[in-house]
Design a protein around this motif. Sequence first.
Motif, PDB file in Angstrom:
ATOM      1  N   GLU A  66       0.846  -1.187   0.000  1.00 20.06           N
ATOM      2  CA  GLU A  66       0.000   0.000   0.000  1.00 20.06           C
ATOM      3  C   GLU A  66       0.888   1.245   0.000  1.00 20.06           C
ATOM      4  O   GLU A  66       2.094   1.157   0.266  1.00 20.06           O
ATOM      5  N   PRO A  67       0.332   2.424  -0.288  1.00 20.37           N
ATOM      6  CA  PRO A  67       1.148   3.649  -0.294  1.00 20.37           C
ATOM      7  C   PRO A  67       1.931   3.871   1.003  1.00 20.37           C
ATOM      8  O   PRO A  67       3.050   4.375   0.993  1.00 20.37           O
ATOM      9  N   GLY A  68       1.355   3.447   2.130  1.00 18.20           N
ATOM     10  CA  GLY A  68       2.042   3.637   3.408  1.00 18.20           C
ATOM     11  C   GLY A  68       3.085   2.594   3.720  1.00 18.20           C
ATOM     12  O   GLY A  68       3.800   2.708   4.723  1.00 18.20           O
ATOM     13  N   GLY A  69       3.208   1.572   2.898  1.00 18.25           N
ATOM     14  CA  GLY A  69       4.238   0.554   3.091  1.00 18.25           C
ATOM     15  C   GLY A  69       3.723  -0.795   3.553  1.00 18.25           C
ATOM     16  O   GLY A  69       4.440  -1.794   3.451  1.00 18.25           O
ATOM     17  N   ALA A  70       2.499  -0.855   4.079  1.00 20.17           N
ATOM     18  CA  ALA A  70       1.954  -2.139   4.518  1.00 20.17           C
ATOM     19  C   ALA A  70       1.674  -3.031   3.310  1.00 20.17           C
ATOM     20  O   ALA A  70       1.452  -2.544   2.202  1.00 20.17           O
ATOM     21  N   TYR A  71       1.696  -4.323   3.530  1.00 16.98           N
ATOM     22  CA  TYR A  71       1.365  -5.246   2.453  1.00 16.98           C
ATOM     23  C   TYR A  71      -0.096  -5.085   2.060  1.00 16.98           C
ATOM     24  O   TYR A  71      -0.962  -4.825   2.907  1.00 16.98           O
ATOM     25  N   THR A  72      -0.381  -5.242   0.768  1.00 18.06           N
ATOM     26  CA  THR A  72      -1.764  -5.240   0.308  1.00 18.06           C
ATOM     27  C   THR A  72      -2.462  -6.505   0.814  1.00 18.06           C
ATOM     28  O   THR A  72      -1.814  -7.476   1.216  1.00 18.06           O
ATOM     29  N   ALA A  73      -3.784  -6.491   0.785  1.00  9.32           N
ATOM     30  CA  ALA A  73      -4.535  -7.656   1.244  1.00  9.32           C
ATOM     31  C   ALA A  73      -4.196  -8.884   0.411  1.00  9.32           C
ATOM     32  O   ALA A  73      -4.103 -10.007   0.936  1.00  9.32           O
ATOM     33  N   GLU A  74      -3.984  -8.682  -0.903  1.00 13.27           N
ATOM     34  CA  GLU A  74      -3.663  -9.812  -1.779  1.00 13.27           C
ATOM     35  C   GLU A  74      -2.296 -10.410  -1.436  1.00 13.27           C
ATOM     36  O   GLU A  74      -2.123 -11.624  -1.438  1.00 13.27           O
ATOM     37  N   ALA A  75      -1.320  -9.540  -1.142  1.00 14.61           N
ATOM     38  CA  ALA A  75       0.004 -10.030  -0.767  1.00 14.61           C
ATOM     39  C   ALA A  75      -0.037 -10.715   0.593  1.00 14.61           C
ATOM     40  O   ALA A  75       0.608 -11.756   0.805  1.00 14.61           O
ATOM     41  N   GLU A  76      -0.788 -10.157   1.534  1.00 11.73           N
ATOM     42  CA  GLU A  76      -0.930 -10.772   2.851  1.00 11.73           C
ATOM     43  C   GLU A  76      -1.544 -12.156   2.746  1.00 11.73           C
ATOM     44  O   GLU A  76      -1.179 -13.068   3.488  1.00 11.73           O
ATOM     45  N   ALA A  77      -2.486 -12.313   1.831  1.00 10.33           N
ATOM     46  CA  ALA A  77      -3.134 -13.613   1.668  1.00 10.33           C
ATOM     47  C   ALA A  77      -2.121 -14.683   1.277  1.00 10.33           C
ATOM     48  O   ALA A  77      -2.225 -15.844   1.699  1.00 10.33           O
ATOM     49  N   VAL A  78      -1.129 -14.300   0.471  1.00 11.45           N
ATOM     50  CA  VAL A  78      -0.072 -15.233   0.088  1.00 11.45           C
ATOM     51  C   VAL A  78       0.887 -15.471   1.253  1.00 11.45           C
ATOM     52  O   VAL A  78       1.199 -16.619   1.606  1.00 11.45           O
ATOM     53  N   LEU A  79       1.343 -14.398   1.867  1.00  8.92           N
ATOM     54  CA  LEU A  79       2.386 -14.489   2.880  1.00  8.92           C
ATOM     55  C   LEU A  79       1.901 -15.091   4.190  1.00  8.92           C
ATOM     56  O   LEU A  79       2.651 -15.798   4.869  1.00  8.92           O
ATOM     57  N   ARG A  80       0.670 -14.806   4.563  1.00  8.82           N
ATOM     58  CA  ARG A  80       0.169 -15.239   5.871  1.00  8.82           C
ATOM     59  C   ARG A  80      -0.797 -16.409   5.809  1.00  8.82           C
ATOM     60  O   ARG A  80      -0.888 -17.185   6.757  1.00  8.82           O
ATOM     61  N   SER A  81      -1.531 -16.513   4.704  1.00 15.48           N
ATOM     62  CA  SER A  81      -2.590 -17.518   4.644  1.00 15.48           C
ATOM     63  C   SER A  81      -2.346 -18.617   3.621  1.00 15.48           C
ATOM     64  O   SER A  81      -3.201 -19.479   3.423  1.00 15.48           O
ATOM     65  N   GLY A  82      -1.208 -18.563   2.925  1.00 15.75           N
ATOM     66  CA  GLY A  82      -0.882 -19.628   1.972  1.00 15.75           C
ATOM     67  C   GLY A  82      -1.699 -19.614   0.706  1.00 15.75           C
ATOM     68  O   GLY A  82      -1.867 -20.651   0.062  1.00 15.75           O
ATOM     69  N   ALA A  83      -2.216 -18.438   0.324  1.00  9.72           N
ATOM     70  CA  ALA A  83      -3.002 -18.357  -0.910  1.00  9.72           C
ATOM     71  C   ALA A  83      -2.121 -18.614  -2.128  1.00  9.72           C
ATOM     72  O   ALA A  83      -0.921 -18.336  -2.118  1.00  9.72           O
ATOM     73  N   ALA A  84      -2.734 -19.132  -3.196  1.00 11.35           N
ATOM     74  CA  ALA A  84      -2.013 -19.411  -4.433  1.00 11.35           C
ATOM     75  C   ALA A  84      -2.152 -18.247  -5.398  1.00 11.35           C
ATOM     76  O   ALA A  84      -3.090 -17.453  -5.315  1.00 11.35           O
ATOM     77  N   LEU A  85      -1.193 -18.131  -6.320  1.00 11.66           N
ATOM     78  CA  LEU A  85      -1.251 -17.134  -7.392  1.00 11.66           C
ATOM     79  C   LEU A  85      -1.622 -17.850  -8.684  1.00 11.66           C
ATOM     80  O   LEU A  85      -0.956 -18.812  -9.077  1.00 11.66           O
ATOM     81  N   PRO A  86      -2.660 -17.393  -9.386  1.00  8.07           N
ATOM     82  CA  PRO A  86      -3.128 -18.095 -10.590  1.00  8.07           C
ATOM     83  C   PRO A  86      -2.359 -17.682 -11.848  1.00  8.07           C
ATOM     84  O   PRO A  86      -2.658 -16.666 -12.463  1.00  8.07           O
ATOM     85  N   LEU A  87      -1.373 -18.499 -12.233  1.00  5.28           N
ATOM     86  CA  LEU A  87      -0.622 -18.225 -13.457  1.00  5.28           C
ATOM     87  C   LEU A  87      -0.994 -19.162 -14.586  1.00  5.28           C
ATOM     88  O   LEU A  87      -0.958 -18.777 -15.753  1.00  5.28           O
ATOM     89  N   ALA A  88      -1.307 -20.410 -14.257  1.00  2.00           N
ATOM     90  CA  ALA A  88      -1.570 -21.405 -15.294  1.00  2.00           C
ATOM     91  C   ALA A  88      -2.826 -21.040 -16.066  1.00  2.00           C
ATOM     92  O   ALA A  88      -3.826 -20.617 -15.489  1.00  2.00           O
TER      93      ALA A  88
END
Length: 250
Positions: A216-238
Amino acid sequence: MTVVQPRAGHRAGSDAVFLAAAVPAGAGETVLEAGSGVGVAGLCLLSRVPELTVTAVEIDPALSALAQDNAAKNGLAGRFTAIEADVTAPAKALRAAGLVRESYDHVIANPPFYAQGAVRAAPEPSRAVAHVMAHGELAKWVRFLTTMAAPKGRLTLIHRADYLGELLGQLEGRFGDVAVFPLFPKADEPATRIIVQGRKGSRAGSRLLRGLVLHEPGGAYTAEAEAVLRSGAALPLAGPQKKKGRRFGG
């Protein structure tokens, strides 16, 4: 996930986590990681995907041992194998280390980001090896990954955005259906990292995806990035898979 890393030298960061999130692995498949360090990417994958197995190849014996210990600390030792080997070594040496060509559903890597001479090498040997790649070695890494990937297997790697042209050149004729997924530090800044993924032997064209804004502009991770880093979310590339069915008209 709890990971032990060296007090000094190379330390894994968020790049390894985003790499793991981009791998479209399924239960029962096999993954090989080149240059695995202490095993962060592979262990993140194992945490997300049940019944997956990971082979982690690392040239540094101390880091390779730490990777195996980290797997045990997280209850994943039964699905994780650390192999001490140089991915640029001759085929005979790789076979002796236990690496079987064309036997992995997925091959992944977070290779050294800097060309030799472009930056000052770190004083710690392990950090220097992890950050700086000699001229021509990226081609050797891609050749290794190509050799180890099963027919129609997927390659996923993360690198600096300014290496995109070289990476695409190395993948040409080896991997098709290439997806490029940019990682943007902030919404108004250019991408500094790219995740590149392709399928071995495919003739499909390339795709440029919308990517992910990390902060985010203030430096915190975005919700989408947090979902990957903290909750193990996947990124859809295929890309979407073609459905098998009856063919009409011939």
